[in-house]
Design an enzyme around this catalytic site. Structure first.
Site, PDB file in Angstrom:
ATOM      1  N   ASP A   1      -3.085   2.180  -6.309  1.00  0.00           N
ATOM      2  CA  ASP A   1      -2.003   2.485  -4.947  1.00  0.00           C
ATOM      3  C   ASP A   1      -1.329   0.933  -3.889  1.00  0.00           C
ATOM      4  O   ASP A   1      -0.733   1.462  -3.206  1.00  0.00           O
ATOM      5  CB  ASP A   1      -1.892   3.960  -4.395  1.00  0.00           C
ATOM      6  CG  ASP A   1      -4.029   3.981  -3.536  1.00  0.00           C
ATOM      7  OD1 ASP A   1      -4.267   2.796  -4.085  1.00  0.00           O
ATOM      8  OD2 ASP A   1      -3.684   4.383  -2.798  1.00  0.00           O
ATOM      9  N   GLU A   2      -2.312   0.582  -3.741  1.00  0.00           N
ATOM     10  CA  GLU A   2      -1.831  -0.494  -3.957  1.00  0.00           C
ATOM     11  C   GLU A   2      -2.012  -2.083  -4.594  1.00  0.00           C
ATOM     12  O   GLU A   2      -3.330  -2.574  -5.433  1.00  0.00           O
ATOM     13  CB  GLU A   2      -3.172  -0.682  -2.591  1.00  0.00           C
ATOM     14  CG  GLU A   2      -4.874  -0.964  -2.796  1.00  0.00           C
ATOM     15  CD  GLU A   2      -5.470  -0.963  -1.631  1.00  0.00           C
ATOM     16  OE1 GLU A   2      -5.217  -1.781  -0.948  1.00  0.00           O
ATOM     17  OE2 GLU A   2      -6.338  -0.718  -1.531  1.00  0.00           O
TER      18      GLU A   2
ATOM     19  N   ASP B   1       0.903  -1.875  -0.223  1.00  0.00           N
ATOM     20  CA  ASP B   1      -0.063  -0.565   0.407  1.00  0.00           C
ATOM     21  C   ASP B   1       1.629   0.668   0.410  1.00  0.00           C
ATOM     22  O   ASP B   1       1.607   1.265   0.900  1.00  0.00           O
ATOM     23  CB  ASP B   1      -0.731   0.203   1.647  1.00  0.00           C
ATOM     24  CG  ASP B   1      -2.053   0.855   1.257  1.00  0.00           C
ATOM     25  OD1 ASP B   1      -2.577   1.961   0.145  1.00  0.00           O
ATOM     26  OD2 ASP B   1      -2.875   0.732   2.000  1.00  0.00           O
TER      27      ASP B   1
END
Length: 366
Positions: A112-113, A16
């Protein structure tokens, strides 16, 4: 028992990125570093919504999904910038390339993860903790960004672990620690448990994983339906979901929240044309064609409605998308409305098979 042992051998990493959008902005603009930064809608006019905030801004209580006006009240000297999705996507693609050095089993959840299954890694490193360290270091050296990682034997625990030591953290929760870890976990920290469900749990006297564990399968599904069966297994450390590298796209769309309410059909149609252009560009990029178009409308009082129309043939050009969206708009009480948001989504996809030598595209159902 054999299934549980098989699961225990799985090595899952959840990566993350730390305040991703804000971190990219601070990386690219030195003047923003160390300052409370908010990425999202600007607070002028009616104001927009916070997409993310730097850690300097979070100290003031600013968080994603908060209104920009409220963020400004909490931190009057905060700096607001609009999102630059092209820059975030470029960084995300580089990060994905780093992941692929270690495994092809990558399940992105957003820009983003992502989950990574490194049970059998490409470089034969063997240790999921060492792989997570190498990934974090590569992201730092190659992109000048930081990421937090959670390492465990299943997706549920790995995701929670990645949030435990932010920013730039790495948390490992091994098989022998999982049940005790989940028993002590507050219900609001359970991934997938939102505010409403958490409140319902607390009204039932369920505050931690240990409380949930006292319920029988029949009791927990009686209270929470199908999700109850998931909670029943999770509190016992059982999560058999695999990392899925190919997630089917079920819909694609775009929407916009306006600085001021739209009050005329002309204004609404103009905005629909802009949104339709974005939707059409995204459909072309991913070679998708859909049979169902949905119009989303949010009024000034936050009341929200949707209207859908399906075609026997696919929506395959911008004019058809615009025409359908405008017609759906007219099926509502548009003349007497104040509208703060409009959105268009296309779904019910076919896959486009590109034929060689200019032969026309053929369509195949999923």
């Amino acid at each position: 028992m054999e299934e549980k042992q098989t699961q225990a051998r799985r090595k899952i990493i959840h990566i993350d990125m730390d305040a991703f959008y804000a971190s990219v902005e601070q990386r690219d603009n030195p003047e923003l570093r160390g300052k409370p930064l908010v990425v999202g809608g600007l607070p002028e006019g009616r104001g927009g919504v916070v997409a993310t905030a730097s850690y300097e801004a979070r100290k003031f209580g600013i968080h994603s999904a908060m209104s920009s006006k409220r963020a400004l009240q909490l931190c009057p000297h905060a700096i607001f910038v609009r999102p630059r999705f092209a820059a975030y996507k470029e960084a995300s693609q580089h990060i994905r390339e780093i992941f692929s050095r270690y495994t092809d089993l990558i399940e992105p959840l957003s820009l983003d993860e992502a989950y990574l299954d490194v049970t059998q890694d490409k470089l034969n490193i063997g240790s999921a903790i060492d792989i997570a360290k190498e990934i974090k270091q590569a992201i730092k050296e190659e992109l000048n960004l930081t990421a937090s990682a959670g390492v465990s034997v299943n997706k549920f625990v790995a995701k929670i672990a990645s949030d435990m030591q932010k920013p730039d953290g790495l948390t490992f929760i091994g098989p022998s620690s999982i049940e005790n870890f989940i028993e002590n976990l507050p219900v609001e920290k359970f991934y997938g448990v939102g505010k409403v469900t958490a409140q319902k749990m607390k009204k039932l006297g369920l505050f931690t994983g240990a409380d949930l564990k006292q319920l029988s399968l029949e009791q927990i599904t009686g209270h929470f339906g199908k999700a109850g069966a998931f909670y029943y297994n999770i509190v016992r450390g059982i999560d058999e979901r695999e990392v899925q590298p190919h997630r089917e796209t079920k819909s694609m769309g775009a929407e916009d929240t306006f600085a001021y309410d739209l009050t005329t059909v002309e204004e609404m149609n103009a905005e629909l044309e802009k949104i339709a252009k974005l939707v059409n560009e995204r459909l072309l990029k991913y070679q998708l064609k859909g049979r169902t178009l949905t119009l989303k409308i949010k009024y000034s009082d936050f009341r929200q409605i949707t209207r859908s129309q399906s075609h026997p043939d696919c929506f395959d050009d911008m004019q058809t998308i615009i025409h359908t969206a405008k017609n759906l708009l007219l099926t509502t009480d548009v003349e007497n409305s104040r509208i703060r948001l409009l959105g268009i989504t296309v779904s019910n996809f076919n896959i486009v098979e590109i034929k060689p030598l200019g032969i026309s595209a053929q369509l195949r159902l999923f």
